[in-house]
Design a protein around this motif. Sequence first.
Motif, PDB file in Angstrom:
ATOM      1  N   PRO A 174      27.010 -17.473  72.247  1.00 40.43           N
ATOM      2  CA  PRO A 174      26.253 -17.517  73.998  1.00 40.43           C
ATOM      3  C   PRO A 174      26.450 -18.160  74.624  1.00 40.43           C
ATOM      4  N   LEU A 175      27.919 -18.932  74.138  1.00 45.11           N
ATOM      5  CA  LEU A 175      28.604 -19.864  75.760  1.00 45.11           C
ATOM      6  C   LEU A 175      28.913 -18.607  76.510  1.00 45.11           C
ATOM      7  N   GLY A 190      19.350 -25.014  77.425  1.00 41.17           N
ATOM      8  CA  GLY A 190      19.058 -23.433  76.278  1.00 41.17           C
ATOM      9  C   GLY A 190      18.537 -22.915  76.107  1.00 41.17           C
ATOM     10  N   ALA A 191      17.286 -22.937  77.609  1.00 38.02           N
ATOM     11  CA  ALA A 191      16.139 -22.421  77.261  1.00 38.02           C
ATOM     12  C   ALA A 191      15.873 -20.676  76.689  1.00 38.02           C
ATOM     13  N   GLY A 192      16.744 -20.001  76.982  1.00 34.60           N
ATOM     14  CA  GLY A 192      16.901 -18.459  76.761  1.00 34.60           C
ATOM     15  C   GLY A 192      15.801 -17.702  77.712  1.00 34.60           C
ATOM     16  N   LEU A 208      24.115 -13.407  76.096  1.00 36.80           N
ATOM     17  CA  LEU A 208      22.832 -12.364  75.041  1.00 36.80           C
ATOM     18  C   LEU A 208      22.094 -11.890  75.767  1.00 36.80           C
ATOM     19  N   GLU A 251      18.907 -25.797  70.651  1.00 36.92           N
ATOM     20  CA  GLU A 251      18.727 -25.062  69.794  1.00 36.92           C
ATOM     21  C   GLU A 251      20.274 -24.103  70.226  1.00 36.92           C
ATOM     22  N   LEU A 252      21.022 -24.660  69.731  1.00 36.95           N
ATOM     23  CA  LEU A 252      22.703 -24.231  70.381  1.00 36.95           C
ATOM     24  C   LEU A 252      22.809 -23.931  68.435  1.00 36.95           C
ATOM     25  N   ARG A 304      26.201 -28.168  81.053  1.00 36.69           N
ATOM     26  CA  ARG A 304      27.472 -29.613  81.431  1.00 36.69           C
ATOM     27  C   ARG A 304      27.799 -29.936  82.492  1.00 36.69           C
ATOM     28  N   VAL A 339      16.635 -25.386  81.532  1.00 32.53           N
ATOM     29  CA  VAL A 339      17.855 -25.013  81.382  1.00 32.53           C
ATOM     30  C   VAL A 339      18.845 -24.312  81.128  1.00 32.53           C
ATOM     31  N   GLU A 340      19.119 -23.018  82.183  1.00 27.53           N
ATOM     32  CA  GLU A 340      19.832 -22.061  81.418  1.00 27.53           C
ATOM     33  C   GLU A 340      20.886 -20.979  82.164  1.00 27.53           C
ATOM     34  N   LYS A 341      21.825 -21.271  81.229  1.00 25.01           N
ATOM     35  CA  LYS A 341      23.010 -20.777  82.199  1.00 25.01           C
ATOM     36  C   LYS A 341      22.999 -19.048  81.921  1.00 25.01           C
ATOM     37  N   SER A 395      21.933 -23.040  85.463  1.00 26.12           N
ATOM     38  CA  SER A 395      22.851 -23.712  85.175  1.00 26.12           C
ATOM     39  C   SER A 395      23.418 -23.549  83.832  1.00 26.12           C
ATOM     40  N   ASP A 396      24.527 -24.110  83.286  1.00 23.61           N
ATOM     41  CA  ASP A 396      25.237 -24.705  82.694  1.00 23.61           C
ATOM     42  C   ASP A 396      24.849 -26.166  82.286  1.00 23.61           C
TER      43      ASP A 396
HETATM   44  C1  LIG Z   1      20.476 -19.675  70.493  1.00 17.81           C
HETATM   45  S1  LIG Z   1      19.862 -19.179  72.018  1.00 17.81           S
HETATM   46  C2  LIG Z   1      18.213 -19.818  72.034  1.00 17.81           C
HETATM   47  C3  LIG Z   1      16.954 -19.700  73.414  1.00 17.81           C
HETATM   48  C4  LIG Z   1      16.048 -20.305  73.504  1.00 17.81           C
HETATM   49  N1  LIG Z   1      15.923 -22.074  72.735  1.00 17.81           N
HETATM   50  C5  LIG Z   1      15.267 -19.566  71.478  1.00 17.81           C
HETATM   51  O1  LIG Z   1      14.975 -20.052  71.417  1.00 17.81           O
HETATM   52  O2  LIG Z   1      15.227 -18.327  71.349  1.00 17.81           O
HETATM   53  C6  LIG Z   1      21.123 -20.554  73.399  1.00 17.81           C
HETATM   54  C7  LIG Z   1      20.706 -20.309  74.559  1.00 17.81           C
HETATM   55  O3  LIG Z   1      21.300 -21.302  75.406  1.00 17.81           O
HETATM   56  C8  LIG Z   1      21.960 -20.937  76.185  1.00 17.81           C
HETATM   57  N2  LIG Z   1      22.992 -21.355  76.339  1.00 17.81           N
HETATM   58  C9  LIG Z   1      24.558 -22.164  75.901  1.00 17.81           C
HETATM   59  N3  LIG Z   1      25.048 -22.334  76.314  1.00 17.81           N
HETATM   60  C10 LIG Z   1      24.588 -23.374  77.096  1.00 17.81           C
HETATM   61  C11 LIG Z   1      25.102 -23.859  78.036  1.00 17.81           C
HETATM   62  N4  LIG Z   1      25.670 -24.811  78.155  1.00 17.81           N
HETATM   63  N5  LIG Z   1      24.296 -24.456  79.246  1.00 17.81           N
HETATM   64  C12 LIG Z   1      22.636 -24.095  79.055  1.00 17.81           C
HETATM   65  N6  LIG Z   1      22.964 -22.617  78.592  1.00 17.81           N
HETATM   66  C13 LIG Z   1      23.411 -22.557  77.250  1.00 17.81           C
HETATM   67  C14 LIG Z   1      22.733 -19.566  75.759  1.00 17.81           C
HETATM   68  O4  LIG Z   1      22.669 -18.702  77.443  1.00 17.81           O
HETATM   69  C15 LIG Z   1      20.867 -19.233  75.187  1.00 17.81           C
HETATM   70  O5  LIG Z   1      19.734 -18.547  76.058  1.00 17.81           O
END
Ligand SMILES: C[S@@+](CC[C@H](N)C(=O)[O-])C[C@H]1O[C@@H](n2cnc3c(N)ncnc32)[C@H](O)[C@@H]1O
Length: 496
Positions: free
Chosen positions: A174-175, A225-227, A179, A296-297, A282, A251-253, A279-280
């Motif tokens: 997912p990074l 990583g809000a999805g 997705l 939730e990563l 990081r 925050v969501e990339k 944004s990312d």
């Molecule tokens: C496992 S999913 C979980 C999404 C959501 N929180 C859920 O429970 O359905 C992880 C999310 O984190 C985002 N993500 C991963 N690494 C990230 C980063 N470095 N910065 C921002 N978002 C990130 C991914 O794009 C993905 O949407």
Amino acid sequence: MMIDITEDKPHFPYFFFFLLQDDSWEIWNSFRLLCEHHSQLSVALDVLNSLPSANSLGRWFGESVRAAIISTDCFLTNARGYPCLSKRHQKLVSGFFNHSIQIVLSGEPVHSLPRINSDLAANNNDNNVDGVQKHPLRPYLDYVGYLYQRMDPLPEQERFELGYRDFLQSPLQPLMDNLEAQTYETFEKDTMKYIQYQRAICKALQDRVPDDKASSVTTVLMVVGAGRGPLVRASLQAAEETGRKLKVYAVEKNPNAVVTLHSLVKLEGWENIVSIISSDMRYWDAPEKADILVSELLGSFGDNELSPECLDGAQRLLKDDGISIPSSYTSFIQPVTASKLYNDVKSHKDVAHFETAYVVKLHNIARLAPPQPVFTFIHPNRSTDKSNNRYTKLQFGVSSDTGSAMIHGFAGYFDAVLYKEVHLGIEPSTSTPNMFSWFPIFFPLRTPISLHPGSSLEVHFWRCCRPSKVWYEWSVTSPSSSPIHNTNGRSYWVGL
Ligand SMILES: C[S@@+](CC[C@H](N)C(=O)[O-])C[C@H]1O[C@@H](n2cnc3c(N)ncnc32)[C@H](O)[C@@H]1O
């Protein structure tokens, strides 16, 4: 009989018949080693009236068993004269059903057929009232059918997942990748995951803000990583449940998920509470620091989707006394017999597939020892050692009543502490019930390792980090040595 199994073209499976007693697994094992784990070899088990220990029997569920032959000698007679099986035989037969192992009845009928047949005929409302049955083994068949009907039906989710059983999948990245909508949709159906997060957030909010300040203090919460927003929703519901005031940054990339997130916020009327940051995590410069950082990563092996690296990068967004949810996560492994998975990996005929971790709904496997913890990550990471490289050496002992065992690889799991006693995970002994977001992970071995009773298995796992990628290496050094798998991440890695 001589059979040529060296040809490389498709065959019907070759069945080999083994008496279900202690040493028969060893005979089978020697035989399949001579045949180099040929994928067309299958087993038919001859079930006797006395059974080996449960652990010894359990090994067969990691093998390619196609049929079980149950002789009439195995059957007892119940008070009404019907054939029945001992509790242990019943459990074994349920295991056969559960693994789609065909049951074959054999032998001479040893029950008083006329009485049984007339009773059964009456019982079944059968037309054969005069007691004449089509086949003398019919009462035994009826009993086996009864055992099948008596089994608990598979829960709906298990039925949905039938097609995934023992099917090797590449873990998500997912990074590095974005997705797809369908993947988010699947996550969002897993209500149990969000219930656990909501519980954790409630507790954190209550610890952060005492009741008497609930209406005056606003907690800053960031979902990183809000999805498409389910953890934002869980956070707002926790605030409502606890009567705390909340300000949320989501925050969501993934730009596609951000579009859906904007629609959700508008639809729900959350514009005054929730700010969306595309944004990312990081690299985002936040206007203020957070009291609570929710993420939730997690992958099937906990840190394998690079939660540690992402949260290290996001830690500067958190106040010095702030709370991270999750606060820690630990990976686990356990040695398994998994002849189907081994053969599926082998069918690629290269080393790279043996040096890759797979996400699998494990079913046709034998778990040979309890899982043990591998790597733990704690957030926020306040230690001076910020390295996410890890190394662990583990020793597994296989219970003495199992007998010898064959290890085709390791099943991997995780357990995460969200906040205090609220946890979430798939480690079998503590797994969160009714949660389906994660299947276990499988680390194969290039050459399966035989383990004899009383000897122990020594396993090494490394987590290795470079600026652009993270990977695992693994090897066995006892009872015999395997090569180090995936040296320098040459076959499998996760992109940063
Ligand atoms: C496992 S999913 C979980 C999404 C959501 N929180 C859920 O429970 O359905 C992880 C999310 O984190 C985002 N993500 C991963 N690494 C990230 C980063 N470095 N910065 C921002 N978002 C990130 C991914 O794009 C993905 O949407």
